[in-house]
Write an enzyme that holds these catalytic residues in place. Structure first.
Site, mmCIF file in Angstrom:
data_model
loop_
_atom_site.group_PDB
_atom_site.id
_atom_site.type_symbol
_atom_site.label_atom_id
_atom_site.label_comp_id
_atom_site.label_asym_id
_atom_site.label_seq_id
_atom_site.Cartn_x
_atom_site.Cartn_y
_atom_site.Cartn_z
ATOM 1 N N SER A 550 0.845 -1.184 0.000
ATOM 2 C CA SER A 550 0.000 0.000 0.000
ATOM 3 C C SER A 550 0.891 1.249 0.000
ATOM 4 C CB SER A 550 -0.957 -0.037 1.189
ATOM 5 O OG SER A 550 -2.006 0.880 1.026
ATOM 6 N N ASP A 636 -9.855 -3.455 -5.568
ATOM 7 C CA ASP A 636 -9.277 -2.636 -4.499
ATOM 8 C C ASP A 636 -9.736 -1.184 -4.642
ATOM 9 O OD1 ASP A 636 -7.693 -1.316 -2.663
ATOM 10 O OD2 ASP A 636 -5.829 -2.264 -3.300
ATOM 11 N N HIS A 671 -8.057 -4.867 -1.498
ATOM 12 C CA HIS A 671 -6.830 -4.372 -0.883
ATOM 13 C C HIS A 671 -6.150 -5.406 0.007
ATOM 14 C CE1 HIS A 671 -4.269 -0.933 -0.175
ATOM 15 N NE2 HIS A 671 -4.327 -1.095 1.128
#
Length: 701
Positions: A550, A636, A671
């Protein structure tokens, strides 16, 4: 095992340059076509992805599998090891609440949690939610929040079956085990019952996937008629809903990364208007808890008046904006959270990089701390469901010590071990060593590094190493126990966590020194940590792999551009690498709320220049890049799939080396990757197999 640079890779994707001028600068994006115009539809239904984009992603997946095919046996071995360290029928310690105690458990072979309750003093269990049964027929399944009503007759819960974080809320009758007809869509998964249990508040996400409103649903009515309780006019703020431990109030939490505001909702009077605690002020953050004493007292954790590392103030319910200091600010002591019990105020704080719990008597203000002696450890606080108690619960672990759950009596100071994490395949803490060392950053700052390695490994410059980093949003990476990373360490690798700026390991300043215009400090710290490990002769400088996800994936992209020669390989999970284009697009889910973290390049030329100078996608240049594995999730909403897809395409076009550059997209998840506890291990095994392949690490010791 070593990698073969001649393994075929996917062909070069088509280029279709898209140009635009921003602040007088011409931006060219030759892979902009990889962003689906109908991306909102794809979030909900992955099969709607345009064929040409699906073909590209599938080709990259096939190429990644082809390259990693020699690791098939290793991946199976890693998966078996990691699964063998997980107790198949594991369960949490029951949390008492009135006549019942609530807990989760897993069945043998089960992927998803089972929520159940028992009579408080023991007795037969009642299953409330069976995650495995509910996941049947879905490629992805994830619970959001769940909460039982005060009278224990109902359970509100939320689920996501696409990985896109559009949660559906439902109500279950705890006596019959059946769901009521109510079905509320497009929630963020946060739910709070009214005191009577005949309705609940929830946050709703808009068409851009932003939680910007709070609604109240009366059970048994049409959700289309749900009452709007709060609407946030500024798309740059997140809206959430929580509950005070006293159960007097639901709390609307409004915040971005710099500023906060809270409003109280009377759980006994759902029709009452929200009560503002204190009007938002740029740069002032606060969170609130309630105590019924003295007509209603609020305890507020805040950074107001220059309290960089936060302080605790108190206010009356009658005048909630009039704050008086209770626990003063102390530079270098970061207060992380605070909760009020009937007779105690309990806070979690971190000083000198180590966490501790401090218990403060509300009678006389006397304080005592719960701390531990290890060089590096992790500590979590759980005050449970009950307000009128002297018992708190905490979880302790270190990189060598499996997690331990304790109940602690704040009055007697007695602690009782309730559970020690069981590692079925066996674990001897004495076989491992954890250390904390420090590296000098380019500007002289001291960067902490947590190390984990086998006791029989000599740190003489011959061991391969994986360095993990994040460095954003003030999130500190704890030196906690992880069963998965033992599979690397048991093969002779040194596992290092670089506690870089952008986190709060060394206080709030450590965070602010790694954001906005100071963001490059994050990258410099990570590179300095890597160089220190090699220069000090602790690890093999030729066999270092970097790992981040991320915002930590942005870190991976930045170090790939800035110091590719330091790394044999880089693993970037759901990497936020297209920073400039994303921050220039205010229609994306997280862009406006993210401007306080990165800057607003739309309105601010200086922010535009700063982001453009480090944005990984915009700084790919012709040079020899190390081996790279990028992992993405098609649904995501946080880091959209096209960011890693575009980045890999540009890397492949630019690299002058022969190291593999791979893209693996999970076509049915978001995600967090795969949702099941065992399915997720396959993804960890893939990443770790890549690291072991690239470094030629040994078999288990």
């Amino acid at each position: 095992m070593t990698h073969d640079d001649t393994t075929p890779q996917a062909g070069a994707p088509a280029r279709s340059p898209a140009e635009r001028i921003v602040h007088g600068v011409t931006l060219v994006d030759e892979f902009a076509w990889l962003r689906a115009e109908n991306w909102r539809e794809v979030m909900r239904e992955p099969s709607r992805l345009p064929a040409e984009i699906a073909a590209y992603l599938n080709a990259e997946n096939a190429a990644a599998e082809a390259f990693l095919a020699p690791t098939a046996a290793l991946r199976a071995e890693l998966f078996a090891e990691m699964r063998g360290r997980i107790k198949e029928d594991d369960s949490s310690v029951p949390a008492p609440d009135g006549p019942f105690a609530y807990a989760t458990r897993y069945r043998d072979g089960g992927q998803h949690p089972i929520l159940y309750r028992t009579p408080r003093e023991g007795g037969p269990e009642t299953v409330l939610l069976d995650g495995d049964a509910m996941a049947e027929g879905h490629g992805y399944f994830q619970f959001g929040g769940w909460r039982h009503s005060d009278d224990h007759r109902r359970l509100a819960y939320a689920t996501d079956t696409a990985g896109s974080e559009y949660y559906i809320a439902r109500i279950r009758d705890t006596e019959t085990g059946k769901d009521l007809p109510d079905l509320v869509e497009n929630t963020s998964g946060q739910l709070v019952f009214s005191a009577a249990g005949d309705g609940f508040w929830y946050t709703r996400v808009d068409e851009n996937h932003r939680p910007l409103s709070v609604h109240y649903h009366v059970i048994g009515t049409d959700p289309a008629e749900d009452r709007l309780v709060y609407a946030e006019p500024d798309s740059g703020f997140f809206v959430g809903i929580g509950e005070t431990l006293s159960r007097a109030f639901a709390v609307i939490q409004v915040h971005d990364h710099d500023t906060a505001e809270a409003l109280l909702l009377d759980r006994h009077d759902p029709e009452a208007a929200p009560r503002l605690v204190r009007r938002r002020e740029a740069g002032v953050r606060y969170s609130v808890d309630h105590h019924p004493a003295d007509g209603g007292t609020l305890f507020i954790l805040t950074n107001v008046d220059g309290a960089e590392d936060f302080k605790i103030v108190r206010a009356s319910l009658a005048e909630p904006a009039a704050w008086t200091d209770l626990v003063p600010h102390k530079q270098g002591r970061l207060i992380l959270s605070a909760e009020a019990l009937e007779g105690w105020l309990v806070r979690l704080e971190r000083e000198e990089g180590l966490p501790r719990i401090v218990c403060r008597s509300l009678d006389d203000g006397a304080e005592h701390a719960i701390a531990f002696a290890e060089e590096a450890y992790s500590l979590g606080l759980d005050t449970g469901y009950e307000f009128a108690t002297t018992t708190i619960r905490f979880v302790y672990s270190s990189m060598t010590t499996p997690s331990e759950v304790y109940d602690y009596d704040v009055t007697s100071r007695a602690r009782r071990l309730l559970k020690r994490q069981e590692v079925p395949s066996g674990h001897d803490p004495a076989s491992y060593v954890t250390r904390r060392i420090f590296a000098a950053a380019p500007d002289g700052e001291s960067v902490p590094i947590s190390l984990l390695y086998r006791a029989d490994i000599k740190l003489d410059g011959t061991a391969p190493c994986l360095v993990y980093g994040y460095g954003a949003y003030g999130h500190a990476i704890p030196a906690a126990f992880s069963t998965g990373r033992l599979s690397l360490v048991d093969r002779g690798m040194v596992y290092a966590i670089a506690h870089i700026r952008g986190g709060t390991e060394k206080g709030w300043r450590w965070y602010t020194d790694g954001k906005l215009a100071k963001k490059p400090n994050t990258f410099g710290d990570f590179i300095a940590a890597t160089r220190h490990l090699a220069a000090a002769g602790l690890v093999d400088a030729r066999r270092i792999v970097a790992h981040g996800g991320s915002a930590g994936g942005m870190l991976m992209g930045a170090i790939a551009n800035r110091a590719p020669e330091l790394y044999a390989g880089i693993i970037a999970e759901v990497p936020f690498v297209d920073v400039l284009n994303t921050m220039l697009d205010d229609t994306l889910p997280l862009t406006p709320p993210e401007w306080p973290e990165w800057g607003n390049p739309i309105t601010d030329p200086e922010a535009f220049a700063a982001i453009r100078a480090y944005s990984p996608y915009d700084n790919v240049v012709p040079q020899a890049y190390p081996a790279i594995l990028a992992i993405a999730g098609l649904t995501d909403p946080r880091v959209t799939y096209w960011e890693p897809a575009k980045w890999v395409a540009r890397l492949k076009a630019a690299t002058t080396g022969t190291a593999p550059i791979l893209l693996k997209t999970n076509m049915g998840a978001g995600h967090g990757g795969a949702s099941g506890r065992f399915d997720r291990l396959h993804e960890v095994a893939l990443a770790y197999a890549f690291a072991l392949l690239i470094t030629g690490a040994a078999k288990p010791a």
